[in-house]
Design a protein around this motif. Structure first.
Motif, PDB file in Angstrom:
ATOM      1  N   ARG A 145       0.833  -1.198   0.000  1.00 36.79           N
ATOM      2  CA  ARG A 145       0.000   0.000   0.000  1.00 36.79           C
ATOM      3  C   ARG A 145       0.867   1.246   0.000  1.00 36.79           C
ATOM      4  O   ARG A 145       1.918   1.277   0.635  1.00 36.79           O
ATOM      5  N   ASP A 146       0.372   2.267  -0.671  1.00 39.21           N
ATOM      6  CA  ASP A 146       1.015   3.569  -0.607  1.00 39.21           C
ATOM      7  C   ASP A 146       0.450   4.360   0.571  1.00 39.21           C
ATOM      8  O   ASP A 146      -0.705   4.159   0.972  1.00 39.21           O
ATOM      9  N   PRO A 147       1.210   5.262   1.139  1.00 38.94           N
ATOM     10  CA  PRO A 147       0.660   6.137   2.185  1.00 38.94           C
ATOM     11  C   PRO A 147      -0.495   6.967   1.622  1.00 38.94           C
ATOM     12  O   PRO A 147      -0.466   7.412   0.475  1.00 38.94           O
ATOM     13  N   SER A 148      -1.499   7.169   2.443  1.00 35.19           N
ATOM     14  CA  SER A 148      -2.652   7.973   2.043  1.00 35.19           C
ATOM     15  C   SER A 148      -2.307   9.459   2.046  1.00 35.19           C
ATOM     16  O   SER A 148      -1.404   9.900   2.760  1.00 35.19           O
ATOM     17  N   THR A 149      -3.024  10.227   1.256  1.00 35.13           N
ATOM     18  CA  THR A 149      -2.875  11.681   1.283  1.00 35.13           C
ATOM     19  C   THR A 149      -3.616  12.287   2.468  1.00 35.13           C
ATOM     20  O   THR A 149      -3.453  13.475   2.759  1.00 35.13           O
ATOM     21  N   LYS A 150      -4.429  11.481   3.163  1.00 43.37           N
ATOM     22  CA  LYS A 150      -5.207  11.945   4.313  1.00 43.37           C
ATOM     23  C   LYS A 150      -4.601  11.395   5.597  1.00 43.37           C
ATOM     24  O   LYS A 150      -4.198  10.237   5.658  1.00 43.37           O
ATOM     25  N   ALA A 151      -4.555  12.219   6.607  1.00 45.11           N
ATOM     26  CA  ALA A 151      -4.036  11.774   7.897  1.00 45.11           C
ATOM     27  C   ALA A 151      -5.070  10.913   8.611  1.00 45.11           C
ATOM     28  O   ALA A 151      -6.283  11.142   8.490  1.00 45.11           O
ATOM     29  N   GLY A 152      -4.622   9.941   9.354  1.00 53.19           N
ATOM     30  CA  GLY A 152      -5.521   9.093  10.106  1.00 53.19           C
ATOM     31  C   GLY A 152      -4.795   7.916  10.709  1.00 53.19           C
ATOM     32  O   GLY A 152      -3.640   7.628  10.389  1.00 53.19           O
ATOM     33  N   ALA A 153      -5.504   7.244  11.598  1.00 49.18           N
ATOM     34  CA  ALA A 153      -4.938   6.070  12.247  1.00 49.18           C
ATOM     35  C   ALA A 153      -6.047   5.054  12.455  1.00 49.18           C
ATOM     36  O   ALA A 153      -7.232   5.374  12.347  1.00 49.18           O
ATOM     37  N   ARG A 154      -5.673   3.845  12.764  1.00 45.18           N
ATOM     38  CA  ARG A 154      -6.656   2.799  13.031  1.00 45.18           C
ATOM     39  C   ARG A 154      -6.052   1.760  13.958  1.00 45.18           C
ATOM     40  O   ARG A 154      -4.825   1.542  13.982  1.00 45.18           O
ATOM     41  N   VAL A 155      -6.921   1.132  14.707  1.00 43.33           N
ATOM     42  CA  VAL A 155      -6.571  -0.010  15.541  1.00 43.33           C
ATOM     43  C   VAL A 155      -7.407  -1.184  15.046  1.00 43.33           C
ATOM     44  O   VAL A 155      -8.594  -1.021  14.744  1.00 43.33           O
ATOM     45  N   TYR A 156      -6.793  -2.328  14.937  1.00 43.74           N
ATOM     46  CA  TYR A 156      -7.529  -3.482  14.424  1.00 43.74           C
ATOM     47  C   TYR A 156      -7.084  -4.743  15.156  1.00 43.74           C
ATOM     48  O   TYR A 156      -6.012  -4.784  15.780  1.00 43.74           O
ATOM     49  N   GLY A 157      -7.925  -5.753  15.074  1.00 36.30           N
ATOM     50  CA  GLY A 157      -7.589  -7.012  15.726  1.00 36.30           C
ATOM     51  C   GLY A 157      -8.497  -8.128  15.283  1.00 36.30           C
ATOM     52  O   GLY A 157      -9.525  -7.902  14.626  1.00 36.30           O
ATOM     53  N   SER A 158      -8.122  -9.347  15.630  1.00 40.18           N
ATOM     54  CA  SER A 158      -8.874 -10.540  15.262  1.00 40.18           C
ATOM     55  C   SER A 158      -8.737 -11.589  16.344  1.00 40.18           C
ATOM     56  O   SER A 158      -7.740 -11.627  17.075  1.00 40.18           O
ATOM     57  N   ALA A 159      -9.759 -12.427  16.439  1.00 44.25           N
ATOM     58  CA  ALA A 159      -9.710 -13.589  17.318  1.00 44.25           C
ATOM     59  C   ALA A 159     -10.446 -14.714  16.619  1.00 44.25           C
ATOM     60  O   ALA A 159     -11.486 -14.487  15.975  1.00 44.25           O
ATOM     61  N   GLY A 160      -9.899 -15.925  16.718  1.00 46.10           N
ATOM     62  CA  GLY A 160     -10.536 -17.018  16.009  1.00 46.10           C
ATOM     63  C   GLY A 160     -10.121 -18.377  16.500  1.00 46.10           C
ATOM     64  O   GLY A 160      -9.522 -18.529  17.576  1.00 46.10           O
ATOM     65  N   SER A 161     -10.452 -19.357  15.702  1.00 43.68           N
ATOM     66  CA  SER A 161     -10.201 -20.753  16.050  1.00 43.68           C
ATOM     67  C   SER A 161      -8.721 -21.018  16.275  1.00 43.68           C
ATOM     68  O   SER A 161      -7.863 -20.274  15.796  1.00 43.68           O
ATOM     69  N   PHE A 162      -8.458 -22.058  16.992  1.00 47.90           N
ATOM     70  CA  PHE A 162      -7.105 -22.536  17.282  1.00 47.90           C
ATOM     71  C   PHE A 162      -6.323 -21.522  18.116  1.00 47.90           C
ATOM     72  O   PHE A 162      -5.125 -21.344  17.934  1.00 47.90           O
ATOM     73  N   ASP A 163      -7.038 -20.829  19.006  1.00 46.15           N
ATOM     74  CA  ASP A 163      -6.408 -19.839  19.888  1.00 46.15           C
ATOM     75  C   ASP A 163      -5.607 -18.823  19.076  1.00 46.15           C
ATOM     76  O   ASP A 163      -4.437 -18.550  19.383  1.00 46.15           O
ATOM     77  N   SER A 164      -6.237 -18.295  18.037  1.00 44.85           N
ATOM     78  CA  SER A 164      -5.570 -17.334  17.147  1.00 44.85           C
ATOM     79  C   SER A 164      -5.976 -15.920  17.506  1.00 44.85           C
ATOM     80  O   SER A 164      -7.176 -15.605  17.574  1.00 44.85           O
ATOM     81  N   TYR A 165      -4.981 -15.075  17.735  1.00 44.55           N
ATOM     82  CA  TYR A 165      -5.238 -13.689  18.116  1.00 44.55           C
ATOM     83  C   TYR A 165      -4.254 -12.773  17.393  1.00 44.55           C
ATOM     84  O   TYR A 165      -3.060 -13.083  17.290  1.00 44.55           O
ATOM     85  N   MET A 166      -4.774 -11.644  16.908  1.00 44.46           N
ATOM     86  CA  MET A 166      -3.921 -10.637  16.279  1.00 44.46           C
ATOM     87  C   MET A 166      -4.368  -9.265  16.740  1.00 44.46           C
ATOM     88  O   MET A 166      -5.561  -8.985  16.869  1.00 44.46           O
ATOM     89  N   LEU A 167      -3.411  -8.394  16.996  1.00 47.03           N
ATOM     90  CA  LEU A 167      -3.689  -7.013  17.367  1.00 47.03           C
ATOM     91  C   LEU A 167      -2.671  -6.127  16.684  1.00 47.03           C
ATOM     92  O   LEU A 167      -1.465  -6.426  16.684  1.00 47.03           O
ATOM     93  N   GLY A 168      -3.154  -5.029  16.090  1.00 52.70           N
ATOM     94  CA  GLY A 168      -2.237  -4.146  15.384  1.00 52.70           C
ATOM     95  C   GLY A 168      -2.779  -2.746  15.273  1.00 52.70           C
ATOM     96  O   GLY A 168      -3.915  -2.445  15.653  1.00 52.70           O
ATOM     97  N   GLY A 169      -1.952  -1.859  14.757  1.00 53.45           N
ATOM     98  CA  GLY A 169      -2.338  -0.470  14.559  1.00 53.45           C
ATOM     99  C   GLY A 169      -1.525   0.143  13.442  1.00 53.45           C
ATOM    100  O   GLY A 169      -0.389  -0.271  13.180  1.00 53.45           O
ATOM    101  N   SER A 170      -2.118   1.141  12.786  1.00 51.47           N
ATOM    102  CA  SER A 170      -1.415   1.809  11.689  1.00 51.47           C
ATOM    103  C   SER A 170      -1.637   3.312  11.789  1.00 51.47           C
ATOM    104  O   SER A 170      -2.594   3.793  12.407  1.00 51.47           O
ATOM    105  N   LEU A 171      -0.754   4.043  11.166  1.00 51.21           N
ATOM    106  CA  LEU A 171      -0.811   5.499  11.168  1.00 51.21           C
ATOM    107  C   LEU A 171      -0.456   6.023   9.791  1.00 51.21           C
ATOM    108  O   LEU A 171       0.556   5.610   9.210  1.00 51.21           O
ATOM    109  N   ASP A 172      -1.302   6.898   9.256  1.00 51.47           N
ATOM    110  CA  ASP A 172      -1.004   7.645   8.039  1.00 51.47           C
ATOM    111  C   ASP A 172      -0.773   9.092   8.429  1.00 51.47           C
ATOM    112  O   ASP A 172      -1.604   9.702   9.113  1.00 51.47           O
TER     113      ASP A 172
END
Length: 799
Positions: free
Chosen positions: A201-228
């Protein structure tokens, strides 16, 4: 124990204006940040983002996440699209489609699995382990290119890849699959069976941030964040994007855990009006036992392979312990999870300068890429003959009756008969390289030329050790441990690549373009081995290979919506290091010519408002196929015959209405050995995919199904000595479902927040699908399709 560490329709113009106005009305409560990738400036044909087929096509960079139901098909959400500009069979998957249909932890192999002629298996679950059995038209991993932002990747010895060590779904701008060697400007180690290109991905021309995450089968967990950062005018228009996430999972298979840290950074800085500088960095660390999984035995093939694909009545590990068996939890076993552990560190950094100077376009990419793989494993995991790896019976014993007599591996090391034998290995490589591409108008067309140079430094090591005794050398000295196995090695080497190219796009008419060119591929490998693998002695040897590779194609824009092409090109596969694993590598190299292909392809592409269709046929002749023959315990290599590939590939999509559309592809891939006319192993003749897609307001959903035809795991002979396929895998269909809701207004969560639920393998199919190899006693090991799983995810914009 090791540490764990073109012409727009009035309808769509009105729709686009309405969409823009609608977006503006939401400015007080913005939707999620625009992260979509934008095409790189004059990117090479193999990596450039697809331009819209007609100007009235929807542009995912301009529309918000909350969709207005459209009257034209939205190609950006389809599982695969062939652009009108294609000069060979090509499938492009947009970043939007990736995030709509794939798991948030998906690898590139998961993404391309729905595209034509691609076959893939993920035995530990999507994104939870390395892909196995990945093929494109029957060409396996290592026989086709993998590029990331145009930079070639590949292991030092055979150019294969660890699929879970690269970009994750959040940072993918698009992925394309070129089913062919491409044109003269297509660069890489294996322009042999095609090219898979990941673009970030290319950086966006708009400023912003996000927090994201997932949980699922087989004790699977993900947590992350990004900043433009958005465009920072005070810094001369600099914009940057940074993303970091952590993933932990126990995996579908027992003992196949994974802990992953993934970081990506990209910054773009304009310099004046005609120059742009881009810097990017990817850093990934993966630790756990997922990469150490070797497969498991399974009924009805729990028998010593004698070349005939025997069957037996013995139950296999999958029957004894279930289809989820991977490794054991018994420290007395070579299959113990704690003895089978890997850590892989990957990084990529590049500085790319693009500039237009009075008609001359310059694109230079200076980069470094590394992959540091360290691992520990039992000497023969899942090769025991008592309770399937939870213990070991004496050599030649019947054990508990669930393993072929005499085929079981037993324990025993220099330190004691009950100690568990193991291995310690590393494969460390770093690339330093530069890719220079230039183009300029010349007469009735465009002249393109450039050069790629890459130098890879690698270090390969493997030694027998005692897993029980804190991984001590399996012998009184390191030299003695080395002497105990022909699989051990200590190699320092270099692999240099030099590929200049020249091609010309001749515009015969406004609609007809003839393109021709040539690339010169030059490779040099030099091993300085203290202990050469399978030789067991020191070796200092270098060898060079080179080949001029021509390419010619004709592209005809029949109308604004319809195009056709025909292509002829040669492909080339850089030599594998295993040619050196003989006492006299000079004799081996002299008797082996590099493998190459001659490709002939033709196709047509139609893209309309509510209907897309693509069709192509191909004929590929694979020459100089390398085979191996063992004489007096030494494996020798030679060229014998080749393979003929013939095929038909169809792909289409249709907008039913009210946001509902359907997609399908079907392929026929015949790949037969000239020596016996047998279909290649792990190459289904028939593949297909179907998707039903629904996009309405804040909702979007996808139901996909991938069909894989019957195929064989290996070659053998029948009682009369005739060649046959053995270990037959039955046809398989895997169905997945995804649904996403994007909040149009702030309700507890901010507007633009997205909630998702995904179900993988709805029907819970668990058939055998890959032969993973053999135990030391020559008993086959297999993988099966992972069972049904779930994943719930969120993404929250931060303002």
């Amino acid at each position: 124990m090791p540490p764990r560490s073109r012409l727009p329709s009035r309808t769509l113009i009105a729709l686009a204006i309405a969409s823009t106005l609608f977006s503006a009305t939401l400015a007080a409560a913005p939707t999620s940040t625009d992260h979509a990738a934008t095409p790189a400036i004059d990117a090479p044909a193999s990596t450039a983002a697809p331009t819209p087929a007609k100007k009235h096509r929807k542009n995912p960079n301009l529309l918000p996440e909350v969709d207005v139901t459209a009257t034209v098909i939205d190609s950006s959400r389809l599982p695969s699209v062939t652009p009108l500009e294609a000069r060979q069979p090509r499938a492009v998957v947009s970043g939007e489609a990736i995030r709509a249909m794939q798991s948030p932890i998906a690898a590139y192999t998961d993404v391309i699995a729905l595209t034509p002629s691609v076959n893939d298996a993920e035995p530990n679950g999507s994104g939870m382990g390395n892909s196995t059995g990945l093929t494109i038209r029957g060409f396996s991993d290592g026989q086709f290119n993998l590029l990331m932002d145009g930079i070639p990747f590949g292991d030092a010895n055979d150019f294969t890849h660890h699929s879970v060590n690269y970009l994750m779904a959040q940072d993918m701008g698009q992925i394309s699959v070129d089913r062919g060697p491409g044109n003269a400007s297509t660069l890489g180690y294996a322009t042999f069976g095609g090219t898979v290109s990941m673009d970030s991905r290319d950086p966006s021309t708009k400023a912003g941030a996000r927090v994201y995450g997932s949980a699922g089968s087989f004790d699977s967990y993900m947590l992350g964040g990004s900043l433009d950062t958005g465009t920072m005018q005070d810094l001369g228009g600099l914009r940057a994007y940074i993303d970091y996430r952590q993933l932990t999972t126990q995996g579908y298979l027992s003992g196949a855990n994974l802990r992953r840290h993934n970081f990506f950074f990209k910054a773009i800085k304009p310099i004046g009006d005609h120059t742009q500088l881009t810097f990017a960095s990817l850093v990934n660390t993966g630790t756990g036992s997922n990469a150490a999984i070797v497969g498991a035995t399974s009924y009805p093939y729990v028998a010593i392979n004698d070349g005939t694909g025997p069957t037996s009545n013995l139950p296999g590990q999958m029957q004894q312990f279930g289809k989820r068996y991977g490794l054991s939890n018994d420290p007395a076993s070579q299959a113990y999870t704690g003895y089978n552990f890997d850590t892989v560190n990957t990084d990529m950094e590049y500085v790319r300068l693009t500039s237009d100077l009075d008609g001359l376009h310059i694109d230079n990419n200076l980069y470094t890429v590394s992959d540091y793989h360290r691992g520990w494993n039992g000497l023969d995991p899942n090769g025991g003959n008592l309770n399937y790896g939870t213990g070991n019976g004496p050599a030649g014993s019947t054990g508990d009756g669930t393993f072929p007599v005499g085929a079981g591996s037993t324990n025993g090391t220099y330190y004691g008969p009950g100690n568990v034998p193991g291995q310690n290995m590393y494969m460390l490589y770093r690339n330093w390289g530069d890719i220079l591409r230039m183009s300029q108008d010349a007469g009735p067309g465009t002249l393109r030329y450039g050069v790629w140079f890459n130098k890879q430094l690698y270090h390969r090591y493997q030694i027998d050790e005692d897993a029980t005794n804190h991984w001590a050398w399996n012998g009184p000295s390191r030299e003695a441990a080395f002497a105990g196995s022909k699989k051990d090695r200590r190699i320092d080497g270099t692999f240099s690549t030099f590929q200049p190219y020249l091609e010309y796009d001749w515009n015969l008419t406004d609609a007809l373009t003839l393109s021709g060119g040539v690339k010169y591929a030059w490779f040099k490998r030099h091993d300085v081995a203290e202990v050469q693998e399978k030789v067991g002695k020191p070796q200092d040897y270098s060898q060079t290979w080179s080949k001029a590779l021509p390419a010619l194609d004709l592209h005809y824009a029949i109308s604004d919506s319809w195009s056709a092409y025909v292509q002829a090109a040669e492909g080339y596969l850089a030599p594998n290091e295993n040619l050196y694993y003989v006492p006299d590598p000079g004799a081996s190299a002299a008797s082996v010519k590099p493998e190459q292909t001659t490709n002939y392809q033709m196709g047509t592409v139609w893209q309309g408002d509510d209907f897309n269709f693509t069709a192509d046929v191909y004929a590929i002749n694979f020459n100089n196929m390398v085979t191996k023959k063992k004489i007096a315990g030494i494996t020798y290599f030679q060229n014998v015959g080749g393979v003929q590939y013939r095929g038909l590939e169809l792909e289409g999509s249709y907008l039913i209405g009210d946001g509902l559309s359907v997609y399908a592809n079907a392929t026929y891939n015949k790949a037969t050995q000239q020596s016996d006319n047998l279909q290649l192993v792990a190459t289904p003749k028939y593949l297909g995919a179907v998707a039903v897609l629904w996009n309405h307001g804040p909702w979007n959903a996808a139901l996909t199904a991938k069909y894989t035809g019957a195929n064989y795991g290996d070659m053998g002979t029948d009682s009369s000595g005739r060649d046959i396929g053995i270990y037959r895998f039955k046809p398989n269909t895997i169905t997945n479902f995804s649904v996403h809701y994007t909040l149009p207004d702030a309700v507890v969560l901010p507007a633009g927040s997205r909630l998702s639920l995904q179900v993988f393998n709805l029907a819970d199919v668990r058939k055998l699908n890959v032969l993973s190899g053999y135990t030391a006693g020559n008993v086959p090991l297999f993988y099966a399709t992972p069972g049904r799983s779930f994943m719930a995810s969120f993404e929250i914009p931060v303002r």
